[in-house]
Design a protein around this motif. Structure first.
Motif, PDB file in Angstrom:
ATOM      1  N   ASP A 177       0.835  -1.214   0.000  1.00  0.00           N
ATOM      2  CA  ASP A 177       0.000   0.000   0.000  1.00  0.00           C
ATOM      3  C   ASP A 177       0.867   1.260   0.000  1.00  0.00           C
ATOM      4  OD1 ASP A 177      -2.431  -1.342  -0.009  1.00  0.00           O
ATOM      5  OD2 ASP A 177      -2.640  -1.304   2.172  1.00  0.00           O
ATOM      6  N   THR A 178       1.930   1.236   0.777  1.00  0.00           N
ATOM      7  CA  THR A 178       2.838   2.384   0.826  1.00  0.00           C
ATOM      8  C   THR A 178       3.418   2.676  -0.549  1.00  0.00           C
ATOM      9  OG1 THR A 178       3.444   1.943   3.123  1.00  0.00           O
ATOM     10  CG2 THR A 178       4.973   3.277   1.830  1.00  0.00           C
ATOM     11  N   GLU A 179       3.882   1.630  -1.218  1.00  0.00           N
ATOM     12  CA  GLU A 179       4.514   1.805  -2.522  1.00  0.00           C
ATOM     13  C   GLU A 179       3.511   2.311  -3.553  1.00  0.00           C
ATOM     14  OE1 GLU A 179       7.049  -0.206   0.040  1.00  0.00           O
ATOM     15  OE2 GLU A 179       5.005  -0.781  -0.480  1.00  0.00           O
ATOM     16  N   LEU A 180       2.302   1.825  -3.490  1.00  0.00           N
ATOM     17  CA  LEU A 180       1.280   2.258  -4.442  1.00  0.00           C
ATOM     18  C   LEU A 180       0.899   3.720  -4.247  1.00  0.00           C
ATOM     19  CD1 LEU A 180      -1.132  -0.830  -4.369  1.00  0.00           C
ATOM     20  CD2 LEU A 180       0.424  -0.195  -6.222  1.00  0.00           C
ATOM     21  N   LEU A 181       0.873   4.202  -2.998  1.00  0.00           N
ATOM     22  CA  LEU A 181       0.201   5.463  -2.707  1.00  0.00           C
ATOM     23  C   LEU A 181       1.109   6.613  -2.277  1.00  0.00           C
ATOM     24  CD1 LEU A 181      -2.865   3.933  -0.833  1.00  0.00           C
ATOM     25  CD2 LEU A 181      -2.738   4.693  -3.215  1.00  0.00           C
ATOM     26  N   CYS A 182       2.284   6.349  -1.698  1.00  0.00           N
ATOM     27  CA  CYS A 182       3.080   7.508  -1.272  1.00  0.00           C
ATOM     28  C   CYS A 182       4.579   7.274  -1.225  1.00  0.00           C
ATOM     29  CB  CYS A 182       2.587   8.051   0.072  1.00  0.00           C
ATOM     30  SG  CYS A 182       3.118   7.143   1.523  1.00  0.00           S
ATOM     31  N   ALA A 183       5.076   6.235  -1.884  1.00  0.00           N
ATOM     32  CA  ALA A 183       6.507   5.940  -1.815  1.00  0.00           C
ATOM     33  C   ALA A 183       7.352   7.024  -2.451  1.00  0.00           C
ATOM     34  CB  ALA A 183       6.806   4.588  -2.478  1.00  0.00           C
ATOM     35  N   GLY A 184       6.846   7.665  -3.505  1.00  0.00           N
ATOM     36  CA  GLY A 184       7.602   8.745  -4.122  1.00  0.00           C
ATOM     37  C   GLY A 184       7.826   9.901  -3.169  1.00  0.00           C
ATOM     38  N   THR A 185       6.808  10.217  -2.388  1.00  0.00           N
ATOM     39  CA  THR A 185       6.906  11.281  -1.396  1.00  0.00           C
ATOM     40  C   THR A 185       7.857  10.883  -0.267  1.00  0.00           C
ATOM     41  OG1 THR A 185       4.672  12.057  -1.897  1.00  0.00           O
ATOM     42  CG2 THR A 185       5.584  12.653   0.261  1.00  0.00           C
ATOM     43  N   LEU A 186       7.762   9.648   0.201  1.00  0.00           N
ATOM     44  CA  LEU A 186       8.668   9.186   1.253  1.00  0.00           C
ATOM     45  C   LEU A 186      10.114   9.209   0.779  1.00  0.00           C
ATOM     46  CD1 LEU A 186       6.725   6.144   2.792  1.00  0.00           C
ATOM     47  CD2 LEU A 186       6.681   8.549   3.488  1.00  0.00           C
ATOM     48  N   ALA A 187      10.334   8.850  -0.483  1.00  0.00           N
ATOM     49  CA  ALA A 187      11.690   8.886  -1.032  1.00  0.00           C
ATOM     50  C   ALA A 187      12.236  10.305  -1.052  1.00  0.00           C
ATOM     51  CB  ALA A 187      11.701   8.283  -2.431  1.00  0.00           C
ATOM     52  N   ARG A 188      11.386  11.273  -1.331  1.00  0.00           N
ATOM     53  CA  ARG A 188      11.832  12.666  -1.305  1.00  0.00           C
ATOM     54  C   ARG A 188      12.220  13.086   0.102  1.00  0.00           C
ATOM     55  NH1 ARG A 188       9.064  17.346  -4.599  1.00  0.00           N
ATOM     56  NH2 ARG A 188      10.709  18.312  -3.359  1.00  0.00           N
ATOM     57  N   TYR A 189      11.417  12.721   1.085  1.00  0.00           N
ATOM     58  CA  TYR A 189      11.776  13.019   2.471  1.00  0.00           C
ATOM     59  C   TYR A 189      13.123  12.384   2.828  1.00  0.00           C
ATOM     60  CZ  TYR A 189       7.275  15.004   4.059  1.00  0.00           C
ATOM     61  OH  TYR A 189       6.183  15.808   4.274  1.00  0.00           O
ATOM     62  N   ALA A 190      13.304  11.137   2.437  1.00  0.00           N
ATOM     63  CA  ALA A 190      14.550  10.440   2.761  1.00  0.00           C
ATOM     64  C   ALA A 190      15.748  11.134   2.107  1.00  0.00           C
ATOM     65  CB  ALA A 190      14.460   8.986   2.312  1.00  0.00           C
ATOM     66  N   GLN A 191      15.580  11.556   0.854  1.00  0.00           N
ATOM     67  CA  GLN A 191      16.659  12.268   0.170  1.00  0.00           C
ATOM     68  C   GLN A 191      17.038  13.562   0.886  1.00  0.00           C
ATOM     69  OE1 GLN A 191      15.558  12.954  -3.916  1.00  0.00           O
ATOM     70  NE2 GLN A 191      16.029  10.871  -4.558  1.00  0.00           N
ATOM     71  N   ASP A 192      16.045  14.187   1.500  1.00  0.00           N
ATOM     72  CA  ASP A 192      16.283  15.448   2.195  1.00  0.00           C
ATOM     73  C   ASP A 192      16.816  15.253   3.614  1.00  0.00           C
ATOM     74  OD1 ASP A 192      15.440  16.817  -0.047  1.00  0.00           O
ATOM     75  OD2 ASP A 192      13.395  17.139   0.688  1.00  0.00           O
ATOM     76  N   GLY A 193      17.044  14.001   4.008  1.00  0.00           N
ATOM     77  CA  GLY A 193      17.667  13.730   5.299  1.00  0.00           C
ATOM     78  C   GLY A 193      16.706  13.510   6.452  1.00  0.00           C
TER      79      GLY A 193
END
Length: 235
Positions: free
Chosen positions: A12-28
């Motif tokens: 569910d995470t990957e389908l719905l908000c993984a792109g956003t989580l990846a951006r947060y992770a990139q920003d530290g």
């Protein structure tokens, strides 16, 4: 910030908000993915005791791609209810993550597990910071005004985003995280005649058209008291 996604099922995470989580992770930022059920019932052929192990491994592999911490709550798949026992469990999930931003399911999504997980997150929000709550396994976390967002519904049905995140640069990461869930691809083909890669491509492109970018994920900010409404916290 501490970023938390509370999802009902593995993938569910990957389908719905993984792109956003990846951006947060990139920003530290510190990202936590909490999967509330064990995903053990969602296949017509594979037995639950086997599927449970497979889907936890897949979820952990996906979280590793962005350096996210995984919380595996282990509720039996298809049996989420907004009852007292599961609320205590959800409070502990929130306390472990100590979130500044929370993503979870919309109240009108198609699946009861999704809807009840979203309700449990909303209902447990205040209790996560109360040290005198009885029968909790974890101590209270900060009494911070975490901003709560509802994730898009599957296929965007009956969901009107109020905010968008441009995931053009992280869409390939989203795809890679979803690819970790190999058992889900087979099940979705068999049970729903759905190609999940095609589904996320179309969905993210459609939201991107509305947002003015190539790929986007859409959210609804939950406007409620003690939810930190004075600032945008999305990337």
């Amino acid at each position: 910030m501490n970023i938390l996604c509370v999802a009902a099922h593995p993938d569910d995470t990957e389908l719905l908000c993984a792109g956003t989580l990846a951006r947060y992770a990139q920003d530290g930022h510190q990202v936590t993915i909490a999967i509330f059920t064990d995903g053990s019932i969602g296949d017509a052929v594979v037995k639950p005791e086997v599927l449970r192990v497979t889907r936890e491994k897949e979820a952990r592999n996906a979280a590793t791609l962005i350096g996210a911490h995984l919380i595996w709550a282990g509720v039996t798949d298809e049996l989420v209810f907004a009852d007292r026992e599961q609320r205590h469990l959800m409070i502990d999930v929130l306390r472990e993550a100590d979130p500044d931003v929370i993503f979870t399911h919309s109240p009108n999504d198609y699946h009861p597990d999704h809807r009840y997980v979203g309700q449990l997150v909303f209902d447990s929000y205040f209790q996560k910071g109360l040290p005198s709550m009885p029968n909790q396994s974890r101590p209270a976390c900060r009494f911070a005004q975490a901003q709560l967002y509802y994730m898009d519904n599957i296929c965007g049905i009956r969901f009107d985003p109020t905010e968008y995140v441009d995931i053009t640069e992280t869409f390939e990461t989203k795809k890679a995280m979803l690819a970790c869930h190999k058992s889900q691809f087979v099940a979705m083909e068999d049970l729903a005649s759905t190609d999940m890669n095609e589904m996320i491509e179309i969905h993210a492109r459609f939201r991107g058209l509305a947002a003015g970018c190539r790929y986007a994920e859409g959210f609804v900010r939950v406007d409620a008291y003690q939810r930190g409404l004075t600032r945008r916290v999305l990337p």
